[in-house]
Design a protein around this motif. Structure first.
Motif, PDB file in Angstrom:
ATOM      1  N   GLU A  36      -7.521  47.170  15.439  1.00 26.10           N
ATOM      2  CA  GLU A  36      -6.469  46.924  14.455  1.00 26.10           C
ATOM      3  C   GLU A  36      -6.518  45.496  13.932  1.00 26.10           C
ATOM      4  O   GLU A  36      -6.335  45.252  12.726  1.00 26.10           O
ATOM      5  N   LEU A  37      -6.798  44.552  14.813  1.00 26.90           N
ATOM      6  CA  LEU A  37      -6.939  43.156  14.372  1.00 26.90           C
ATOM      7  C   LEU A  37      -8.157  43.014  13.458  1.00 26.90           C
ATOM      8  O   LEU A  37      -8.089  42.327  12.425  1.00 26.90           O
ATOM      9  N   THR A  38      -9.228  43.664  13.819  1.00 30.78           N
ATOM     10  CA  THR A  38     -10.431  43.632  12.984  1.00 30.78           C
ATOM     11  C   THR A  38     -10.134  44.149  11.587  1.00 30.78           C
ATOM     12  O   THR A  38     -10.547  43.557  10.582  1.00 30.78           O
ATOM     13  N   ILE A  39      -9.396  45.235  11.496  1.00 29.73           N
ATOM     14  CA  ILE A  39      -9.041  45.814  10.196  1.00 29.73           C
ATOM     15  C   ILE A  39      -8.191  44.843   9.387  1.00 29.73           C
ATOM     16  O   ILE A  39      -8.441  44.614   8.196  1.00 29.73           O
ATOM     17  N   GLU A  40      -7.189  44.246  10.023  1.00 32.59           N
ATOM     18  CA  GLU A  40      -6.326  43.297   9.306  1.00 32.59           C
ATOM     19  C   GLU A  40      -7.112  42.080   8.823  1.00 32.59           C
ATOM     20  O   GLU A  40      -6.905  41.605   7.706  1.00 32.59           O
ATOM     21  N   LEU A  41      -8.018  41.588   9.653  1.00 32.30           N
ATOM     22  CA  LEU A  41      -8.831  40.438   9.246  1.00 32.30           C
ATOM     23  C   LEU A  41      -9.766  40.808   8.110  1.00 32.30           C
ATOM     24  O   LEU A  41      -9.955  40.023   7.168  1.00 32.30           O
ATOM     25  N   SER A  42     -10.326  42.016   8.152  1.00 35.06           N
ATOM     26  CA  SER A  42     -11.188  42.482   7.060  1.00 35.06           C
ATOM     27  C   SER A  42     -10.400  42.592   5.763  1.00 35.06           C
ATOM     28  O   SER A  42     -10.889  42.195   4.701  1.00 35.06           O
ATOM     29  N   CYS A  43      -9.197  43.117   5.854  1.00 39.98           N
ATOM     30  CA  CYS A  43      -8.341  43.203   4.661  1.00 39.98           C
ATOM     31  C   CYS A  43      -8.062  41.814   4.111  1.00 39.98           C
ATOM     32  O   CYS A  43      -8.097  41.600   2.892  1.00 39.98           O
ATOM     33  N   TYR A  44      -7.801  40.871   4.988  1.00 40.80           N
ATOM     34  CA  TYR A  44      -7.513  39.500   4.555  1.00 40.80           C
ATOM     35  C   TYR A  44      -8.714  38.916   3.817  1.00 40.80           C
ATOM     36  O   TYR A  44      -8.569  38.326   2.743  1.00 40.80           O
ATOM     37  N   VAL A  45      -9.899  39.095   4.390  1.00 41.97           N
ATOM     38  CA  VAL A  45     -11.101  38.538   3.778  1.00 41.97           C
ATOM     39  C   VAL A  45     -11.407  39.220   2.447  1.00 41.97           C
ATOM     40  O   VAL A  45     -11.761  38.563   1.471  1.00 41.97           O
ATOM     41  N   ASN A  46     -11.253  40.527   2.390  1.00 43.86           N
ATOM     42  CA  ASN A  46     -11.659  41.281   1.210  1.00 43.86           C
ATOM     43  C   ASN A  46     -10.579  41.430   0.149  1.00 43.86           C
ATOM     44  O   ASN A  46     -10.887  41.501  -1.035  1.00 43.86           O
ATOM     45  N   ASN A  47      -9.324  41.497   0.572  1.00 47.50           N
ATOM     46  CA  ASN A  47      -8.263  41.797  -0.392  1.00 47.50           C
ATOM     47  C   ASN A  47      -7.100  40.826  -0.345  1.00 47.50           C
ATOM     48  O   ASN A  47      -6.070  41.084  -0.950  1.00 47.50           O
ATOM     49  N   GLY A  48      -7.204  39.777   0.438  1.00 49.80           N
ATOM     50  CA  GLY A  48      -6.083  38.866   0.564  1.00 49.80           C
ATOM     51  C   GLY A  48      -4.929  39.478   1.324  1.00 49.80           C
ATOM     52  O   GLY A  48      -3.785  39.403   0.903  1.00 49.80           O
ATOM     53  N   GLY A  49      -5.216  40.101   2.461  1.00 50.25           N
ATOM     54  CA  GLY A  49      -4.196  40.762   3.275  1.00 50.25           C
ATOM     55  C   GLY A  49      -3.125  39.805   3.778  1.00 50.25           C
ATOM     56  O   GLY A  49      -3.159  38.609   3.529  1.00 50.25           O
ATOM     57  N   SER A  50      -2.204  40.350   4.514  1.00 50.40           N
ATOM     58  CA  SER A  50      -1.012  39.627   4.943  1.00 50.40           C
ATOM     59  C   SER A  50      -1.242  38.825   6.229  1.00 50.40           C
ATOM     60  O   SER A  50      -1.698  39.362   7.241  1.00 50.40           O
ATOM     61  N   GLU A  51      -0.879  37.567   6.188  1.00 50.51           N
ATOM     62  CA  GLU A  51      -0.967  36.729   7.388  1.00 50.51           C
ATOM     63  C   GLU A  51       0.037  37.200   8.441  1.00 50.51           C
ATOM     64  O   GLU A  51      -0.226  37.108   9.636  1.00 50.51           O
ATOM     65  N   ALA A  52       1.174  37.701   8.007  1.00 46.98           N
ATOM     66  CA  ALA A  52       2.174  38.214   8.949  1.00 46.98           C
ATOM     67  C   ALA A  52       1.614  39.391   9.748  1.00 46.98           C
ATOM     68  O   ALA A  52       1.837  39.503  10.957  1.00 46.98           O
ATOM     69  N   CYS A  53       0.871  40.261   9.072  1.00 51.76           N
ATOM     70  CA  CYS A  53       0.248  41.403   9.774  1.00 51.76           C
ATOM     71  C   CYS A  53      -0.807  40.920  10.759  1.00 51.76           C
ATOM     72  O   CYS A  53      -0.939  41.466  11.857  1.00 51.76           O
ATOM     73  N   ILE A  54      -1.542  39.906  10.364  1.00 55.53           N
ATOM     74  CA  ILE A  54      -2.558  39.343  11.263  1.00 55.53           C
ATOM     75  C   ILE A  54      -1.891  38.755  12.500  1.00 55.53           C
ATOM     76  O   ILE A  54      -2.352  38.969  13.626  1.00 55.53           O
ATOM     77  N   GLU A  55      -0.804  38.029  12.305  1.00 55.97           N
ATOM     78  CA  GLU A  55      -0.081  37.459  13.448  1.00 55.97           C
ATOM     79  C   GLU A  55       0.391  38.557  14.399  1.00 55.97           C
ATOM     80  O   GLU A  55       0.300  38.416  15.622  1.00 55.97           O
TER      81      GLU A  55
END
Length: 139
Positions: A36-55
């Motif tokens: 799940e962390l990997t997915i959130e980090l990938s979203c952040y890198v590729n689509n500007g995902g949420s830092e709150a979700c990463i936390e």
């Protein structure tokens, strides 16, 4: 930047969770949380995902890693972490030196290619007549 600190209460709670569910289910859960962390980090890198979700996912992974550390009686983990951090800092220092050297070399090459070049040949005064265009008279 604040580092995550471990409290005795957190470890007691993690130990209770590990004891209740058992090691194999918690290893599987750790894998799930890491994914799940990997997915959130990938979203952040590729689509500007949420830092709150990463936390949120980091916290989940952290809870699971505390349990894994307890399971492994993680005495050696702290030492391994220190070694890995130290080794990476050495690598960074080496990379910085390489980058600085490469930059100096690029600047040197740029200076050499942009400076005017002068002919090293020796021209004697008596040879100048031979260099004048045909038909032009000397003054």
């Amino acid at each position: 930047m604040n580092a995550i600190t471990r409290s005795g209460l957190q470890y007691m709670q993690a130990k209770e969770i590990l004891s209740y569910y058992g090691i194999k289910p918690q290893v599987v859960k750790t894998i799930e949380e890491l994914a799940e962390l990997t997915i959130e980090l990938s979203c952040y890198v590729n689509n500007g995902g949420s830092e709150a979700c990463i936390e949120e996912e980091i916290a989940d992974v952290y809870v699971m890693l505390m349990q894994m550390e307890l399971w492994l009686d993680g005495e050696g983990i702290e030492e391994i972490v220190s070694e890995k951090l130290h080794r990476q800092c050495i690598r960074i220092d080496e990379e910085r030196v390489q980058k600085e050297n490469a930059q100096r070399e690029r600047e040197r090459i740029e200076r050499e290619t942009s400076e005017p070049k002068y002919c090293d040949c020796e021209v004697k005064i008596e040879d100048i007549d031979d260099l004048l265009p045909i038909g032009e008279e000397q003054k």
